[in-house]
Design a protein around this motif. Sequence first.
Motif, mmCIF file in Angstrom:
data_model
loop_
_atom_site.group_PDB
_atom_site.id
_atom_site.type_symbol
_atom_site.label_atom_id
_atom_site.label_comp_id
_atom_site.label_asym_id
_atom_site.label_seq_id
_atom_site.Cartn_x
_atom_site.Cartn_y
_atom_site.Cartn_z
ATOM 1 N N ASP A 22 16.720 5.806 1.847
ATOM 2 C CA ASP A 22 15.452 6.297 1.324
ATOM 3 C C ASP A 22 14.335 5.993 2.319
ATOM 4 O OD1 ASP A 22 13.719 7.434 -0.499
ATOM 5 O OD2 ASP A 22 13.412 5.572 -1.611
ATOM 6 N N SER A 23 13.292 6.789 2.277
ATOM 7 C CA SER A 23 12.113 6.518 3.100
ATOM 8 C C SER A 23 10.872 6.728 2.255
ATOM 9 C CB SER A 23 12.091 7.419 4.329
ATOM 10 O OG SER A 23 12.005 8.769 3.955
ATOM 11 N N LYS A 24 9.835 5.975 2.591
ATOM 12 C CA LYS A 24 8.584 6.053 1.852
ATOM 13 C C LYS A 24 7.457 6.322 2.839
ATOM 14 C CE LYS A 24 10.298 2.863 -1.560
ATOM 15 N NZ LYS A 24 10.117 1.634 -2.283
ATOM 16 N N VAL A 25 6.661 7.324 2.550
ATOM 17 C CA VAL A 25 5.512 7.675 3.386
ATOM 18 C C VAL A 25 4.300 6.958 2.830
ATOM 19 C CG1 VAL A 25 4.066 9.574 4.199
ATOM 20 C CG2 VAL A 25 6.513 9.921 3.918
ATOM 21 N N GLY A 26 3.502 6.398 3.741
ATOM 22 C CA GLY A 26 2.337 5.668 3.275
ATOM 23 C C GLY A 26 1.382 5.322 4.391
ATOM 24 N N LYS A 27 0.594 4.299 4.142
ATOM 25 C CA LYS A 27 -0.442 3.876 5.083
ATOM 26 C C LYS A 27 -0.207 2.435 5.521
ATOM 27 C CE LYS A 27 -3.913 7.145 4.065
ATOM 28 N NZ LYS A 27 -2.936 8.153 3.914
ATOM 29 N N PHE A 28 -0.446 2.202 6.813
ATOM 30 C CA PHE A 28 -0.420 0.851 7.366
ATOM 31 C C PHE A 28 -1.837 0.309 7.377
ATOM 32 C CE2 PHE A 28 3.419 2.435 9.511
ATOM 33 C CZ PHE A 28 4.283 1.394 9.260
ATOM 34 N N LEU A 29 -1.982 -0.944 7.006
ATOM 35 C CA LEU A 29 -3.223 -1.684 7.188
ATOM 36 C C LEU A 29 -2.879 -2.878 8.063
ATOM 37 C CD1 LEU A 29 -4.793 -1.742 3.605
ATOM 38 C CD2 LEU A 29 -5.507 -0.392 5.542
ATOM 39 N N ILE A 30 -3.351 -2.869 9.273
ATOM 40 C CA ILE A 30 -3.091 -3.958 10.204
ATOM 41 C C ILE A 30 -4.374 -4.767 10.283
ATOM 42 C CG2 ILE A 30 -2.267 -4.569 12.497
ATOM 43 C CD1 ILE A 30 -0.364 -2.747 10.908
ATOM 44 N N GLY A 31 -4.302 -6.041 9.909
ATOM 45 C CA GLY A 31 -5.513 -6.848 9.846
ATOM 46 C C GLY A 31 -5.349 -8.227 10.424
ATOM 47 N N ASP A 32 -6.276 -9.083 10.078
ATOM 48 C CA ASP A 32 -6.309 -10.431 10.639
ATOM 49 C C ASP A 32 -5.250 -11.359 10.052
ATOM 50 O OD1 ASP A 32 -7.540 -10.379 8.174
ATOM 51 O OD2 ASP A 32 -9.040 -11.882 8.689
ATOM 52 N N LYS A 33 -4.753 -11.066 8.850
ATOM 53 C CA LYS A 33 -3.805 -11.968 8.195
ATOM 54 C C LYS A 33 -2.384 -11.412 8.097
ATOM 55 C CE LYS A 33 -7.111 -14.580 5.774
ATOM 56 N NZ LYS A 33 -7.599 -15.583 6.615
#
Length: 125
Positions: A22-33
Amino acid sequence: MAQSINTKVELTTTGVFYLGLDSKVGKFLIGDKALEFYNDKNPEDYIQIPWDFILKIGANVSGRSIGRHFQVFTDQGTFLFASKDSGKILKIAREKLGNEKIVRLPTLLQKIGSGIRNIFRKKNK
């Protein structure tokens, strides 16, 4: 509602998380933590991997280009992601983790070649 553990977001981009077949399409949030992935269809279906828990991140590199796919290795398991901005993600991860934790993964041909070499080594023993 899903709550981000990042206090400052450095990059937001789209991508795919592969889970078995299975694969899921979405958004990455790359942050400080942490490195976070939120599913587009269900924001409550998310992955948050704090920088402290990441053992290494590997990507295929051929020449000077970085492939779309990258793997995140933790003590809990391995996560496979893909993004058109994987180079930017890896650059930020290098700042957070250090050079020694960003590694090159072997290509398909290198894996096949090592498998063939291992077969012949076993026969010669």
